[in-house]
Design an enzyme around this catalytic site. Structure first.
Site, short mmCIF file in Angstrom:
data_model
loop_
_atom_site.label_atom_id
_atom_site.label_comp_id
_atom_site.label_asym_id
_atom_site.label_seq_id
_atom_site.Cartn_x
_atom_site.Cartn_y
_atom_site.Cartn_z
N ASP A 126 0.83 -1.21 0.00
CA ASP A 126 0.00 0.00 0.00
C ASP A 126 0.86 1.26 0.00
O ASP A 126 2.10 1.20 -0.03
CB ASP A 126 -0.93 -0.07 1.23
N ASP A 183 -10.05 3.25 -3.53
CA ASP A 183 -10.75 2.04 -3.07
C ASP A 183 -12.17 1.91 -3.61
O ASP A 183 -12.92 2.87 -3.68
CB ASP A 183 -10.83 2.05 -1.55
C1 GLA Z 1 -5.98 1.00 1.38
C2 GLA Z 1 -6.09 0.03 0.21
C3 GLA Z 1 -7.21 -0.96 0.48
C4 GLA Z 1 -6.95 -1.70 1.79
C5 GLA Z 1 -6.77 -0.70 2.92
C6 GLA Z 1 -6.30 -1.36 4.20
O1 GLA Z 1 -7.10 1.83 1.48
O2 GLA Z 1 -6.29 0.71 -0.99
O3 GLA Z 1 -7.32 -1.88 -0.59
O4 GLA Z 1 -5.80 -2.50 1.65
O5 GLA Z 1 -5.81 0.30 2.60
O6 GLA Z 1 -6.12 -0.44 5.24
#
Ligand code: GLA
Length: 381
Positions: A126, A183
């Site tokens: 990430d 996301d």
């Molecule tokens: C980010 C990523 C998600 C997930 C969250 C976990 O937002 O884009 O896919 O992995 O972190 O905290």
């Protein structure tokens, strides 16, 4: 390692968020087998954020949270491998993960070593809390280099949400897939937004560097960590068709322990999976009359398959029914003019409907948020 087709699997985040533990992971792994999902190629079991303690140990190593994973991560890996599946884990290029657990910045090599010792096969990486002084391209190179030298094949999955023009530098880094957007959540609005952006990004994809449009929300039905309004079956079908046709990795995000019939029929459509996993991995292109619009809400994606067939998807992302005058495909425009003496035999992959194109044009009337996805065979006129 070289990854030839988009990875398929399941990821804990969409449904479970922080509520993960050994039991959930093991039961989900078991379900991949018993439902037949694994036999269709869904082999990665990916444990997302929130698996570790908030502090590293005295040697600077990450520690699995003993309350959630009482037998440690190697035991989880052994369980997953014992079922013929692959084990994925999560870390972050910054000082902390997005949920505030330790990130791998300045610990890349020790973390790669730890993951290798636990026999991890996949790392989602990430982009939260990363230092502004180091470019994203360098942060991903740092971990890619550590993984490439850790003594184990670990698929590197970058998750920088398309930020900082990720698509332009990701192939330099060693990542085998990269997130094209922020996301997803379980709503039609999110599916539409992500696919409009990803449609542009997918042209940067290739074998061994796949555009990851984010984990699937198919079957969430408004439940779980990113369960918002939920979607209709038709919307989930459109979502899955887009992700498959545009060549995204397909990571299931629902609770596979309680999938209903509709969810199974979407995730387990072998014909659609065959398109996603086509070994040639030719790029899809938009052949719609409105293809030149920046965020085209009525795309007709066409993709040449290794057999010589074409995959053709008509998508209506608008809130209005399409008329046959705004959803039409000219065979001339996709390389099949009348002079060839050839035409298309179309098979729709959700309904099984078949038809032969007689006049060089395919017209469709598609309901709002709907799609038709064809496998087209070239035949004599
Ligand atoms: C980010 C990523 C998600 C997930 C969250 C976990 O937002 O884009 O896919 O992995 O972190 O905290």
């Amino acid at each position: 390692m070289v990854v030839h087709t988009p990875p398929l699997g399941w990821n804990s985040w969409n449904t479970f968020g922080e509520e993960i533990n050994e039991t959930v992971i093991k039961e989900s792994a078991d379900m991949l087998i018993s439902t037949g999902l694994a036999a269709l190629g869904y082999r990665y079991v990916v444990l997302d954020d929130c698996w570790s303690l908030k502090e590293r140990d005295a040697n600077g190593r990450l520690v699995a949270d003993p309350a959630k994973f009482p037998h440690g991560m190697k035991a989880v890996a052994d369980y997953i491998h014992g079922r013929g599946l692959k084990f994925g884990m999560y870390s972050c290029a910054g000082m902390h993960t997005c949920a505030g657990y330790p990130g791998s910045f300045d610990h890349e090599w020790i973390d790669a070593q730890t993951l290798a010792e636990w026999e991890v096969d996949f790392l989602k990486y990430d982009y939260c809390f990363h230092p502004q002084t180091v470019p994203g391209a360098v942060l991903y190179k740092r971990m890619a280099l550590a993984l490439a030298n850790c003594g184990r094949d670990i698929l590197f999955s970058a998750c920088s949400w398309g930020a900082d023009a990720t698509k332009t530098w990701i192939k330099e880094t060693g990542a085998s897939m990269w997130r094209t957007t922020g996301d997803i959540n379980d709503s039609w609005r999110s599916i539409k937004e992500l696919s409009l952006v990803a449609g542009d990004a997918t042209r940067y994809g290739s074998i061994n560097c796949f555009p990851d449009m984010d984990m699937l929300v198919v079957g969430m039905n408004g439940r779980g960590n990113v369960g918002f309004a939920g979607c209709s079956t038709e919307e989930y079908r459109t979502h899955f068709s887009l992700w498959a046709l545009l060549g995204s990795p397909l990571m299931i995000g629902c609770d596979i322990r309680s999938m209903d019939h509709e969810t199974r029929s979407i995730l387990m459509n072998r014909d659609v999976l065959d398109i996603n996993q086509d070994p040639a991995y030719h790029q899809a292109f938009d052949a719609s009359p409105s293809a030149l619009k920046e965020h085209n809400e009525m795309p007709i994606y066409v993709r040449l398959l290794s057999s010589g067939d074409l995959a053709i998807g008509f998508f209506n992302l608008t809130d209005e029914p399409s008329s046959r005058w705004n959803m039409y495909l000219l065979l001339d425009g996709i390389g099949l003019p009348e002079s060839t003496g050839k035409t298309l035999h179309l098979r729709e992959l959700w309904t099984g409907d078949e038809k032969i194109v007689t006049n060089g044009i395919v017209t469709e009337q598609i309901p709002p948020h709907g799609c038709r996805l064809y496998r087209a065979q070239i035949i004599d006129r």
